[in-house]
Scaffold this motif. Structure first.
Motif, PDB file in Angstrom:
ATOM      1  N   MET A 240     -11.895   8.047   3.092  1.00 35.25           N
ATOM      2  CA  MET A 240     -10.512   8.473   3.234  1.00 35.25           C
ATOM      3  C   MET A 240     -10.306   9.126   4.607  1.00 35.25           C
ATOM      4  SD  MET A 240      -9.524   9.996  -0.522  1.00 35.25           S
ATOM      5  CE  MET A 240      -9.543   8.958  -1.977  1.00 35.25           C
ATOM      6  N   THR A 241      -9.047   9.264   4.981  1.00 37.09           N
ATOM      7  CA  THR A 241      -8.703   9.849   6.280  1.00 37.09           C
ATOM      8  C   THR A 241      -8.429  11.335   6.112  1.00 37.09           C
ATOM      9  OG1 THR A 241      -7.717   7.757   6.983  1.00 37.09           O
ATOM     10  CG2 THR A 241      -7.135   9.725   8.239  1.00 37.09           C
TER      11      THR A 241
ATOM     12  N   GLU B 175       0.839  -1.193   0.000  1.00 41.77           N
ATOM     13  CA  GLU B 175       0.000   0.000   0.000  1.00 41.77           C
ATOM     14  C   GLU B 175       0.879   1.249   0.000  1.00 41.77           C
ATOM     15  OE1 GLU B 175      -4.112  -1.142   2.257  1.00 41.77           O
ATOM     16  OE2 GLU B 175      -2.341  -0.874   3.510  1.00 41.77           O
TER      17      GLU B 175
ATOM     18  N   VAL C  54      -5.991  15.488   3.570  1.00 37.61           N
ATOM     19  CA  VAL C  54      -6.622  14.193   3.297  1.00 37.61           C
ATOM     20  C   VAL C  54      -5.559  13.219   2.802  1.00 37.61           C
ATOM     21  CG1 VAL C  54      -8.408  12.984   1.986  1.00 37.61           C
ATOM     22  CG2 VAL C  54      -8.768  15.358   2.679  1.00 37.61           C
ATOM     23  N   THR C  55      -5.600  12.006   3.321  1.00 43.78           N
ATOM     24  CA  THR C  55      -4.701  10.942   2.871  1.00 43.78           C
ATOM     25  C   THR C  55      -5.522   9.708   2.516  1.00 43.78           C
ATOM     26  OG1 THR C  55      -4.368  10.157   5.137  1.00 43.78           O
ATOM     27  CG2 THR C  55      -2.757  11.733   4.267  1.00 43.78           C
ATOM     28  N   SER C  56      -4.982   8.907   1.602  1.00 42.27           N
ATOM     29  CA  SER C  56      -5.632   7.662   1.215  1.00 42.27           C
ATOM     30  C   SER C  56      -4.560   6.616   0.951  1.00 42.27           C
ATOM     31  CB  SER C  56      -6.505   7.853  -0.028  1.00 42.27           C
ATOM     32  OG  SER C  56      -5.700   8.187  -1.151  1.00 42.27           O
TER      33      SER C  56
ATOM     34  N   VAL D 242     -11.047  13.427  -3.658  1.00 39.69           N
ATOM     35  CA  VAL D 242     -11.223  12.707  -2.400  1.00 39.69           C
ATOM     36  C   VAL D 242     -12.548  11.954  -2.429  1.00 39.69           C
ATOM     37  CG1 VAL D 242      -9.864  14.435  -1.179  1.00 39.69           C
ATOM     38  CG2 VAL D 242     -12.349  14.619  -1.181  1.00 39.69           C
TER      39      VAL D 242
ATOM     40  N   GLU E  46       0.761   5.357   0.549  1.00 38.33           N
ATOM     41  CA  GLU E  46      -0.070   6.425   1.112  1.00 38.33           C
ATOM     42  C   GLU E  46       0.043   7.677   0.243  1.00 38.33           C
ATOM     43  OE1 GLU E  46      -0.629   7.254   5.538  1.00 38.33           O
ATOM     44  OE2 GLU E  46       0.616   8.952   4.912  1.00 38.33           O
TER      45      GLU E  46
ATOM     46  N   LYS F 157       3.273   4.144   5.767  1.00 38.35           N
ATOM     47  CA  LYS F 157       1.847   4.469   5.728  1.00 38.35           C
ATOM     48  C   LYS F 157       1.291   4.507   7.142  1.00 38.35           C
ATOM     49  CE  LYS F 157       0.833  -0.427   5.402  1.00 38.35           C
ATOM     50  NZ  LYS F 157       0.173  -1.520   4.705  1.00 38.35           N
TER      51      LYS F 157
ATOM     52  N   GLN G 168      -1.088  11.641  -0.269  1.00 39.04           N
ATOM     53  CA  GLN G 168      -1.591  12.822   0.438  1.00 39.04           C
ATOM     54  C   GLN G 168      -2.014  13.866  -0.580  1.00 39.04           C
ATOM     55  OE1 GLN G 168       0.221  14.297   4.108  1.00 39.04           O
ATOM     56  NE2 GLN G 168       0.468  16.269   3.102  1.00 39.04           N
ATOM     57  N   TYR G 169      -3.255  14.298  -0.465  1.00 34.89           N
ATOM     58  CA  TYR G 169      -3.759  15.342  -1.346  1.00 34.89           C
ATOM     59  C   TYR G 169      -3.270  16.706  -0.865  1.00 34.89           C
ATOM     60  CZ  TYR G 169      -6.898  11.761  -3.147  1.00 34.89           C
ATOM     61  OH  TYR G 169      -7.405  10.611  -3.708  1.00 34.89           O
TER      62      TYR G 169
END
Length: 504
Positions: free
Chosen positions: A102-103, A11, A134-136, A98, A13, A163, A15-16
């Motif tokens: 998502m976190t 995975e 926001v992160t995914s 987003v 990570e 991550k 970040q927007y």
């Protein structure tokens, strides 16, 4: 030629870009007993708490509340009074891409807090900057093995992805009662605020134990004519166990914020000491970072008669997160606006720091902004209780390159003030800068390998003068020969002047 590919999922990570929104809040509180007399604001403050964050398609919704408080005096009174008001917060951030699930985290910073008296009401104007991040997690499938490739040359490289693996949140309620000297003649609490410091953690079975200090500062009203307002400071110990998988407790980052703080003065009876009851509610968030390590196929080619196509892909991955923190002493002078008065005793000081500009120059980052200083003091003749409110510039130089898009916070803690001259007050405090530095990099890997068409290969003895950027792999790939042939030629090479000679 058919290959059997072994794949492994990791995975990455993502970040927007953080989105910032500036908003204005307005709250009111009744002021009783003012009549037609003048009302002078001495101190004002605002505490913001984000209670919920929801991620929707292309947007983030944040809800919370702002608790405003002020200390003021009416007419010729020597003492001070208090006013409090609460205002709801609702803010939407437009962040393209987003999705729900998502976190997201939302940070708040009070740019300016104004309190003024209008028609029997204390009116608070609060200007806030809210930031959403926001992160995914993006699934990535890499090839870790190739079977049935007898005439296939392959190269593998280590891929690392850091991550957010687990998150634990909790609330710690602290309460303590301390004595106030009878000589202080404490009456009641006017304002209070708190700051979390020295946050740390230790591993324990089943999780981590979070420790730290909470500095509670209270402005109290006293019965002393020479000092009717006094700032009192006490530190409350923070101790909270947070559950977390033991295999994730090696790389943990902590964040703590003050959700609520209350103080109450129990007045003394018959000359005894008064008591101060302090209650603080602290929101604690522990983020455990996990790591994926895999030796992934990055390139391949054929040394046989059939051409092999290697489809490559690049993905940005988080390589690490480090907490940057530094303390910088701050000192400045507040010049009195009214030249007709002189400073006597300084009663209370409230400071708030706001970040203005972040400039990255190589391996150095310069952070500039202002420190808003509010000072309550008695005049030299001891007749008036007055205040000053000024913005003072600051500059912090960090010996590392920070990301201006990351949340960089600066707090002005433990302020002190003293009369430097009759017309100015010296302000001293500690500026605490914190930032989570995110290190990102692009990882290249093979997404697919398959045979296609005839492989155009030269035959004979090859004489090669290597380029400066060449490696055994690049040379072997260029001429479709085995890597070990190039390595043997390098070992047999007598000097840098001679070419490489190998058989195709």
């Amino acid at each position: 030629m058919n290959f059997t590919l072994t794949r492994q999922a990791i995975e990455a990570e993502r970040q927007y870009e953080s989105e910032k929104v500036q908003t204005h809040l307005r709250a009111e509180a009744m002021v009783l007993g003012a009549g037609r007399e003048n009302v002078d604001v001495l101190l004002s403050d605002c505490r913001v708490r984000i209670t919920s964050v929801q991620v929707q398609t292309d947007r983030v919704i944040a809800e919370g509340e702002a608790v405003c408080q002020a200390a003021y005096k009416v007419g010729s009174e020597k003492g001070a009074r208090a006013a409090n008001a609460t205002c709801p917060i609702s803010c939407a951030f437009d962040i393209k891409g987003v999705l729900s699930g998502m976190t997201a985290r939302v940070f708040s910073e009070a740019d300016e807090v104004r309190a003024k008296y209008e028609n029997g009401h204390m009116v608070f104007d609060v200007y806030l900057t809210l930031s959403a991040c926001v992160t995914s997690l993006l699934p990535v499938n890499v090839i870790v093995g190739v079977q049935n490739g007898e005439e296939l040359e392959t190269i593998y490289e280590q891929i690392r992805s850091v991550k957010l693996a687990a998150e634990s949140a909790g609330t710690q309620v602290l309460s303590q009662t301390v004595s106030l000297p009878a000589a202080l003649d404490a009456r009641y609490a006017l304002m209070e605020w708190a700051t979390v410091s020295q946050l740390d953690h230790q591993k324990e079975p089943g999780g981590i134990r979070v420790s730290g200090n909470v500095l509670v500062e209270t402005v109290i009203s006293t019965g002393l004519d020479e000092k009717p307002v006094q700032l009192v400071r006490y530190r409350l110990p923070l101790d909270r166990f947070m559950e977390m998988p033991e295999w994730l407790t090696e790389n943990v980052y902590l964040n703590a914020s003050v959700a609520n703080v209350k103080t109450n003065v129990n007045q003394a009876v018959m000359g005894e000491d008064a008591s101060l009851l302090m209650e603080a509610e602290i929101d604690i968030r522990a983020c455990a970072m996990g790591e994926d390590h895999v030796k992934a196929l990055t390139d391949a080619f054929s040394t046989g008669d059939t051409e092999v196509i290697c489809e490559r892909k690049e993905t940005e991955m988080c390589l690490g997160v480090s907490r940057i923190s530094m303390n910088e002493p701050f000192r400045a002078s507040v010049l009195l606006k009214d030249a007709s008065v002189s400073v006597g005793d300084v009663c209370a000081v409230k400071t708030r720091a706001n970040v203005g500009e972040v400039i990255v120059d190589g391996a150095r980052t310069t952070i500039t902004g202002i420190v808003n200083a509010q000072v309550v003091y008695m005049t030299a003749n001891g007749e008036k209780l007055m205040s000053e409110n000024q913005d003072l510039p600051f500059e912090i130089v960090a010996a590392c390159a920070l990301d201006p898009n990351q949340q960089i916070s600066v707090s002005a803690v433990s302020p002190e003030g003293n009369a430097l001259m009759s017309d100015r007050i010296e302000i001293k405090c500690m500026l605490v800068m914190t930032c989570d530095k995110r290190i990102s990099g692009v990882s290249a890997y093979a997404e697919n390998v398959f045979a296609q068409g005839a492989n155009e290969r030269r035959k004979g003895v090859m004489i090669v003068w290597p380029r400066e950027e060449d490696t055994p792999w690049t040379i072997a790939r260029r001429y479709r020969t085995q890597v070990k042939n190039v390595e043997n030629a390098i070992n047999e090479k007598q000097s840098n002047q001679n070419p490489l000679v190998f058989k195709l």
